[in-house]
Motif scaffolding. Structure first.
Motif, PDB file in Angstrom:
ATOM      1  N   LYS A   1      -3.785   8.928   2.168  1.00  0.00           N
ATOM      2  CA  LYS A   1      -3.654  10.718   2.067  1.00  0.00           C
ATOM      3  C   LYS A   1      -2.487  10.889   3.247  1.00  0.00           C
ATOM      4  O   LYS A   1      -3.145  10.323   4.069  1.00  0.00           O
ATOM      5  CB  LYS A   1      -4.220  11.380   2.159  1.00  0.00           C
ATOM      6  N   PRO A   2      -1.943  11.310   3.375  1.00  0.00           N
ATOM      7  CA  PRO A   2      -0.676  11.339   4.940  1.00  0.00           C
ATOM      8  C   PRO A   2      -1.955  11.925   5.448  1.00  0.00           C
ATOM      9  O   PRO A   2      -2.366  13.050   5.209  1.00  0.00           O
ATOM     10  CB  PRO A   2       0.088  12.472   4.167  1.00  0.00           C
ATOM     11  N   SER A   3      -1.725  11.473   6.939  1.00  0.00           N
ATOM     12  CA  SER A   3      -2.542  12.696   8.009  1.00  0.00           C
ATOM     13  C   SER A   3      -2.278  13.258   8.252  1.00  0.00           C
ATOM     14  O   SER A   3      -1.027  13.791   8.209  1.00  0.00           O
ATOM     15  CB  SER A   3      -2.575  11.913   9.477  1.00  0.00           C
TER      16      SER A   3
ATOM     17  N   TYR B   1       0.931  -1.172   0.356  1.00  0.00           N
ATOM     18  CA  TYR B   1       0.099  -0.075   0.536  1.00  0.00           C
ATOM     19  C   TYR B   1       0.557   1.419  -0.048  1.00  0.00           C
ATOM     20  O   TYR B   1       1.536   1.100   0.194  1.00  0.00           O
ATOM     21  CB  TYR B   1      -0.645  -0.118   1.243  1.00  0.00           C
ATOM     22  N   TYR B   2       0.719   2.804   0.151  1.00  0.00           N
ATOM     23  CA  TYR B   2       0.959   3.759  -0.651  1.00  0.00           C
ATOM     24  C   TYR B   2       0.114   5.002  -0.206  1.00  0.00           C
ATOM     25  O   TYR B   2      -0.878   5.109   0.160  1.00  0.00           O
ATOM     26  CB  TYR B   2       1.941   3.771  -2.047  1.00  0.00           C
ATOM     27  N   SER B   3       1.387   5.810  -0.286  1.00  0.00           N
ATOM     28  CA  SER B   3       0.387   7.043   0.445  1.00  0.00           C
ATOM     29  C   SER B   3       0.774   8.244  -1.018  1.00  0.00           C
ATOM     30  O   SER B   3       1.711   7.608  -1.312  1.00  0.00           O
ATOM     31  CB  SER B   3       1.083   7.839   1.598  1.00  0.00           C
ATOM     32  N   VAL B   4       0.059   9.397  -1.142  1.00  0.00           N
ATOM     33  CA  VAL B   4      -0.161  10.225  -1.828  1.00  0.00           C
ATOM     34  C   VAL B   4       1.192  11.212  -1.885  1.00  0.00           C
ATOM     35  O   VAL B   4       1.772  11.095  -0.235  1.00  0.00           O
ATOM     36  CB  VAL B   4      -1.189  11.057  -1.814  1.00  0.00           C
ATOM     37  N   GLY B   5       2.493  11.122  -2.451  1.00  0.00           N
ATOM     38  CA  GLY B   5       3.468  11.499  -2.263  1.00  0.00           C
ATOM     39  C   GLY B   5       4.224  10.121  -2.652  1.00  0.00           C
ATOM     40  O   GLY B   5       5.541  11.162  -2.557  1.00  0.00           O
ATOM     41  N   ASP B   6       4.196   8.781  -2.257  1.00  0.00           N
ATOM     42  CA  ASP B   6       4.581   8.359  -2.616  1.00  0.00           C
ATOM     43  C   ASP B   6       5.646   7.831  -4.191  1.00  0.00           C
ATOM     44  O   ASP B   6       5.159   8.537  -4.463  1.00  0.00           O
ATOM     45  CB  ASP B   6       4.468   6.986  -2.408  1.00  0.00           C
ATOM     46  N   THR B   7       6.746   7.146  -4.590  1.00  0.00           N
ATOM     47  CA  THR B   7       7.083   5.994  -5.540  1.00  0.00           C
ATOM     48  C   THR B   7       6.315   4.875  -5.358  1.00  0.00           C
ATOM     49  O   THR B   7       7.310   4.369  -5.093  1.00  0.00           O
ATOM     50  CB  THR B   7       7.865   6.608  -6.257  1.00  0.00           C
ATOM     51  N   LEU B   8       5.662   4.417  -6.931  1.00  0.00           N
ATOM     52  CA  LEU B   8       5.505   3.076  -6.883  1.00  0.00           C
ATOM     53  C   LEU B   8       5.896   2.425  -7.461  1.00  0.00           C
ATOM     54  O   LEU B   8       5.922   2.452  -8.903  1.00  0.00           O
ATOM     55  CB  LEU B   8       4.057   3.258  -7.481  1.00  0.00           C
TER      56      LEU B   8
ATOM     57  N   LEU C   1       2.804   9.108  -7.507  1.00  0.00           N
ATOM     58  CA  LEU C   1       1.751   9.630  -6.412  1.00  0.00           C
ATOM     59  C   LEU C   1       1.129  10.710  -6.230  1.00  0.00           C
ATOM     60  O   LEU C   1       1.796  11.217  -4.934  1.00  0.00           O
ATOM     61  CB  LEU C   1       1.393   8.198  -5.763  1.00  0.00           C
ATOM     62  N   ASP C   2       1.494  11.543  -7.308  1.00  0.00           N
ATOM     63  CA  ASP C   2       1.121  13.204  -7.190  1.00  0.00           C
ATOM     64  C   ASP C   2      -0.177  13.387  -6.584  1.00  0.00           C
ATOM     65  O   ASP C   2      -0.823  12.828  -6.337  1.00  0.00           O
ATOM     66  CB  ASP C   2       1.515  14.150  -8.202  1.00  0.00           C
ATOM     67  N   ASN C   3      -0.553  14.458  -6.621  1.00  0.00           N
ATOM     68  CA  ASN C   3      -1.810  15.347  -6.405  1.00  0.00           C
ATOM     69  C   ASN C   3      -2.515  14.926  -6.109  1.00  0.00           C
ATOM     70  O   ASN C   3      -3.934  15.307  -6.346  1.00  0.00           O
ATOM     71  CB  ASN C   3      -1.523  16.768  -5.672  1.00  0.00           C
ATOM     72  N   ARG C   4      -2.671  14.075  -8.181  1.00  0.00           N
ATOM     73  CA  ARG C   4      -3.416  14.050  -8.833  1.00  0.00           C
ATOM     74  C   ARG C   4      -4.085  12.929  -8.199  1.00  0.00           C
ATOM     75  O   ARG C   4      -5.613  12.546  -8.825  1.00  0.00           O
ATOM     76  CB  ARG C   4      -3.121  13.528 -10.564  1.00  0.00           C
ATOM     77  N   VAL C   5      -3.405  11.980  -7.199  1.00  0.00           N
ATOM     78  CA  VAL C   5      -4.660  10.638  -6.650  1.00  0.00           C
ATOM     79  C   VAL C   5      -4.643  11.314  -5.692  1.00  0.00           C
ATOM     80  O   VAL C   5      -4.117  12.116  -4.989  1.00  0.00           O
ATOM     81  CB  VAL C   5      -3.091   9.833  -6.753  1.00  0.00           C
TER      82      VAL C   5
ATOM     83  N   ILE D   1      -6.251   2.870 -12.278  1.00  0.00           N
ATOM     84  CA  ILE D   1      -7.386   2.829 -12.189  1.00  0.00           C
ATOM     85  C   ILE D   1      -7.871   3.657 -11.204  1.00  0.00           C
ATOM     86  O   ILE D   1      -8.037   2.286 -10.085  1.00  0.00           O
ATOM     87  CB  ILE D   1      -7.466   1.524 -13.050  1.00  0.00           C
ATOM     88  N   ASN D   2      -8.986   3.976 -10.774  1.00  0.00           N
ATOM     89  CA  ASN D   2      -9.989   4.925  -9.285  1.00  0.00           C
ATOM     90  C   ASN D   2     -10.821   3.203  -9.225  1.00  0.00           C
ATOM     91  O   ASN D   2     -10.827   3.161 -10.247  1.00  0.00           O
ATOM     92  CB  ASN D   2      -9.484   5.943  -9.532  1.00  0.00           C
ATOM     93  N   ASP D   3     -11.418   3.535  -8.478  1.00  0.00           N
ATOM     94  CA  ASP D   3     -12.858   3.033  -7.704  1.00  0.00           C
ATOM     95  C   ASP D   3     -13.321   3.581  -8.267  1.00  0.00           C
ATOM     96  O   ASP D   3     -14.405   2.555  -7.828  1.00  0.00           O
ATOM     97  CB  ASP D   3     -12.357   3.188  -6.040  1.00  0.00           C
ATOM     98  N   SER D   4     -13.801   4.672  -8.980  1.00  0.00           N
ATOM     99  CA  SER D   4     -14.715   5.016 -10.180  1.00  0.00           C
ATOM    100  C   SER D   4     -14.763   4.228 -11.535  1.00  0.00           C
ATOM    101  O   SER D   4     -15.227   5.037 -12.297  1.00  0.00           O
ATOM    102  CB  SER D   4     -14.911   6.275  -9.830  1.00  0.00           C
ATOM    103  N   SER D   5     -13.940   3.020 -11.625  1.00  0.00           N
ATOM    104  CA  SER D   5     -13.136   3.115 -12.928  1.00  0.00           C
ATOM    105  C   SER D   5     -12.998   4.540 -13.962  1.00  0.00           C
ATOM    106  O   SER D   5     -13.178   3.748 -15.241  1.00  0.00           O
ATOM    107  CB  SER D   5     -15.068   2.202 -13.339  1.00  0.00           C
TER     108      SER D   5
END
Length: 930
Positions: free
Chosen positions: A151-153, A58-65, A116-120, A91-95
């Motif tokens: 998203k990081p808390s 699993y990842y958080s926004v700002g990570d590199t996958l 995983l930038d701010n678009r995610v 692909i997000n959960d809205s397909s």
């Protein structure tokens, strides 16, 4: 006949030297023809299998996958030569497709990454990966991986603990809900006003307002209608003070409100009256996950016939001898006490049953085929086919004149993996099928060992890797390795791995829970559970109609190429035309390639260089070298359609109150995130952010200056293809329109005029400069004396010129509004569209970059917050089966998990995990990798 059949089969088997050899019937040309026809189909339509190894779960926004791709042929598990590109999508959960990457492949291997930038945003996502060739098959052949991106808390973030009970009432199911709110340090959140909504998709079912108690909790209850679709319910908790916005949690009522899905799958396809049948079953709940059950089978007189119980992950089986005229039902009880009654499939009055015993004997498979008396009396011939994916192992004819036929097959005649036994009628129609999993325990053995005794924070760590086959022989292979910090990352032990993916789940339907478990241990229970999995999720049908009569819709992408077709005005093909491809690249210089179109107007440029981003220009000439007006229709890559997401929904991190590591992961300190900078890539000291406040560079238009308000760049123009410039301007420049209500400059008020003009907002576009040439200077009223000539020229130019004839368009505003257009030809207002030319930009390729692991011999003042300590996608063992990986520990004591997976590219797969302890105490020996 039983004896003759067995001898025929035995003779066939003895003629086989190795697993991959095909065994044909020696006495039945019809069977041989069937096998050869099927093999011909496999040769024309070979399939591929794909696996992606990720650095963490699993990842958080700002990570590199980070990921590594393995693309192999289904038949032999060697590198696929059918595809040179891999398409990997987020692909997000809205397909909705968020990002698509194109990964170049070499010998079936490729690697890449998602930033995983701010678009995610926070939520559940899926990685989907496939090749162009794989689109010729069902999308189930694609690789899919579901995971959570959090998203990081921020300061004040909440943790939610939800508990509920369900009670059946006359009006529906009453849900009693209890919510506990805490901050990330575990402290309660008292006296907070919140709104609670229960939604089903876009529909709101329940909406209430509450205030948390001094203990940070509140209770509520509501009636859930009995016909509610429980699979798509979401509990939405909104902070009315606005600090935490909304928290979305999948909500599954369970209990008596749960819509249990219980399926029964008779072995071979159907239950048959008077024949012993093994019946597999699988049960899942609203959340798509398995349930533990036990139950009984009862006949129409409500007498108990047999009992059953799920062995593993909601699956099991029982034996049943159906009687004529009987109807059977199953009464089940789940672990939470929920009861349910389900009808079994109706047995057929006549037919054939197949029972395959893959458990009793370690070295062989027993097959028992039985038939009802009428089938035996018909004295027809049948064919038994044994096959794996894209491989026919043997085929033989037999009959059921005596009502049965039994045989035994040595397991070493197959490869490790799924084997299908299919019975075909005399018309080559499928009658029964049974799939089993043959495990020869021949996978690669990986050993990890330390090179040092002690490891301190920031130490350099070396781990030796040794790979051998089951006989102890060293194995060269290609592997990928991730090292993660156990203080923040935890992975499920039995997730899909490279062996379970290629050998098992790639050929099964539906979600397989804990696939790695089936490869983790031996024992009779695991063998039985694996057989239950094959009984339930393993059934599939094969099309035996022969070789394909039409070419595949998607061609194999064996190299980087551009292909297409030339058409004249009447859509007829243009043959023997010279087609030229031109491009300029810093690495390759000028690229100029010529080819000829064939009699069907088709052309292709093969073996083009692999370049991350490039724009090509294609031109068409006749035999005399003159450009001709040809329509150029390319064969661009078509993204596979994104179907509605039917995956089970993942629980967000803020609802994982019992998962302390996940909470810690999303609550960890974050390195400063700067636009365009990945903190993990910084070598040395990252300086504090300095905000530079500067104005845009002005653009000079004649004697005036203005500033760019909007722009359409070359990349967008090429992507638009032959779309008219008029259409593109109206799509991208939202302020541009034609109207007779406008002002001449910013110092005047808008007013009505007698003629319509192009305006931006309410500001008249005073001039358009095409390659620096003023349209007003040629078509303006001061030159022509005609107040409509300027607007008339623009209207004609915008509609006539294609977007691919243009390199750049800017909308500029100062005292006046202007537009600047840069064409490809540089001909200014005299630019004309080129029907025999086309600009084309292929999807950009993502080339590998190195994972940054800080070297502490070099001063680095940044706090080391890596959760992926090390990622190596290309670890190659030598001829002795050995390799070494080296990395630096982070700056705090912890325990690391090493995960290594890979293949020898010849059907052998291996995976292993190990642990390394980092201690702050000097003189303490580090635990060996194990």
């Amino acid at each position: 006949m039983k004896f003759n059949f067995y001898m025929l089969f035995l003779t066939c088997i003895l003629l086989t030297g190795i697993i991959s050899n095909k065994v044909y019937s020696q006495e039945n040309p019809a069977v041989n023809k069937l096998i050869k026809t099927t093999e011909s189909y496999f040769e024309k339509m070979p399939s591929e299998k794909l696996y992606l190894h990720f650095d963490k779960p699993y990842y958080s926004v700002g990570d590199t996958l980070w990921f590594k791709g393995y693309l192999l042929t289904s038949a032999s598990y060697t590198a696929s030569v059918l595809s040179s590109k891999l398409y990997v999508e987020l692909i997000n959960d809205s397909s909705r497709l968020i990002t698509q990457l194109v990964i170049p492949l070499s010998a079936g291997l490729g690697q890449g990454y998602f930033v995983l930038d701010n678009r995610v945003t926070d939520g559940s996502y899926k990685i989907r990966a496939y090749t162009g060739w794989m689109q010729n098959f069902d999308q189930r052949t694609f690789f899919n991986k579901q995971f959570y991106i959090g998203k990081p808390s921020q300061q004040g973030s909440w943790m939610v603990n939800e508990q509920h009970t369900v009670k059946t009432t006359a009006t529906g199911n009453q849900v009693n809900l209890a919510i506990q709110m805490n901050d990330l340090d575990g402290k309660v959140i008292p006296y907070r006003d919140v709104e609670i909504k229960l939604t089903a998709g876009n529909k709101t079912l329940i909406r209430t307002n509450h205030t948390t108690s001094d203990a940070g909790a509140f209770n509520t209850s509501f009636i859930l209608p009995t016909k509610t679709d429980n699979t798509n319910l979401t509990l939405v908790i909104t902070d009315k003070a606005g600090k935490n916005s909304k928290l979305n949690i999948p909500f599954y009522p369970n209990g008596p409100a749960q819509n249990i899905d219980l399926q029964f799958m008779p072995e071979g396809g159907n239950m048959v009256v008077g024949l012993y049948n093994k019946v597999g079953f699988k049960i899942i709940g609203d959340d798509g996950k398995s349930l533990a059950i036990k139950g009984s089978i009862r006949d129409s007189k409500n007498e108990e016939v047999t009992t059953f119980q799920a062995l593993h992950n909601g699956m099991g089986n029982f034996m049943l001898l159906p009687q004529a005229g009987e109807k059977y039902t199953a009464s089940i009880t789940t672990a939470d006490g929920t009861t349910k009654t389900v009808d079994l499939p109706l047995p057929k009055a006549a037919g054939i049953a197949i029972r395959v015993d893959n458990i009793s004997r370690a070295d062989s498979v027993n097959i028992y085929i039985t038939a009802t008396p009428d089938i035996a009396a018909a004295k027809k011939s049948y064919t038994l086919i044994a096959q794996s994916k894209d491989v026919i192992h043997f085929g033989t004819a037999f009959n059921l004149d005596n009502g049965f036929n039994n045989l035994r097959i040595a397991k070493n005649k197959f490869n490790t993996g799924i084997v299908s036994f299919m019975i075909l009628s005399d018309l080559n129609q499928p009658v029964n099928e049974r799939r089993i999993f043959v495990n020869l325990h021949d996978q690669l053995q990986l050993t990890l060992s330390n090179s040092e005794n002690t490891y301190q924070p920031k130490d350099s760590i070396a781990v030796n890797v040794s790979v051998k086959d089951k006989t102890g022989k060293p194995v060269p292979g290609n592997f990928s390795v991730s090292v993660t910090d156990d203080g923040a990352v935890t992975d499920k032990t039995y997730n899909d791995n490279i062996a379970s993916r290629f050998l098992l789940t790639s050929e099964l339907k539906g979600n397989v829970e804990e696939p790695g478990w089936y490869f983790s241990q031996g024992g009779i229970n695991m063998e039985k559970a694996l057989d239950n999995l094959m009984l339930t999720q393993g059934w599939t049908g094969y099309d035996w109609k022969g070789t394909p009569t039409t070419p595949p819709k998607f061609e194999a992408g064996i190299d980087s190429r551009i292909s297409g077709k030339l058409e004249n005005f009447f859509k007829k093909p243009i043959a023997n035309a010279k087609v030229s491809l031109f491009a300029s690249s810093k690495k390759y210089g000028v690229i100029l390639i010529d080819t000829l179109s064939n009699e069907n107007g088709r052309f292709v440029f093969e073996n083009l260089p692999l370049i991350d981003t490039i724009a090509y220009t294609i031109k068409v000439h006749n035999a005399k070298g003159k450009e001709i007006g040809a329509g150029i229709v390319l064969d661009p890559f078509k993204t596979a359609p994104v179907a509605n997401n039917n995956d089970y929904r993942l629980t967000p991190w803020y609802a994982h109150s019992s998962d302390s590591l996940m909470i810690k992961y999303f609550n960890r300190p974050n390195q400063t995130a700067l636009p365009g900078i990945n903190a993990q890539d910084v070598k040395g000291t990252l300086l504090k952010e300095v905000i530079v406040k500067a104005k845009k560079e002005p653009i000079k238009i004649g004697d005036e200056f203005g500033y760019s308000k909007a722009e359409i760049n070359e990349k967008d123009l090429i992507a638009a293809g032959k779309k008219s410039l008029f259409e593109l301007i109206y799509q991208r420049f939202k302020s541009v329109k034609t109207t007779n209500y406008y002002s001449g400059d910013v110092f005047k008020r808008a007013a009505m005029h007698t003629t319509s003009e192009y305006v931006s907002g309410s500001l008249f576009i005073a001039d358009v400069l095409i390659d620096g040439q003023s349209v007003q200077s040629i078509y303006g009223v001061a030159v022509t004396g005609d107040s409509t000539s300027y607007n008339g020229f623009l209207r004609t130019f915008f509609n006539y010129i294609g977007a691919d004839d243009i390199k750049d368009v800017k909308l500029v505003e100062g005292v006046h509004a202007f537009m600047t257009i840069t064409t490809r030809s540089g001909a200014g207002v005299f630019t004309r569209t080129s029907p025999g030319s086309l600009a084309f930009r292929p999807l950009p390729m993502l080339f590998p970059k190195q994972f940054y692991s800080p070297r502490y011999a070099v001063k680095n003042d940044l706090p080391d917050t890596r959760t992926t300590i090390f990622w190596e996608p290309n670890l190659v063992t030598d001829e002795n089966g050995n390799a070494t990986l080296s990395f630096y520990a982070a700056d705090k004591p912890s325990t690391y998990t090493i995960n290594i997976e890979g293949t020898n590219m010849q059907g052998g797969f291996g995976y292993q995990t190990g642990k390394i302890s980092i201690t702050s105490q000097t003189g303490v020996k580090a635990k060996p990798v194990k």
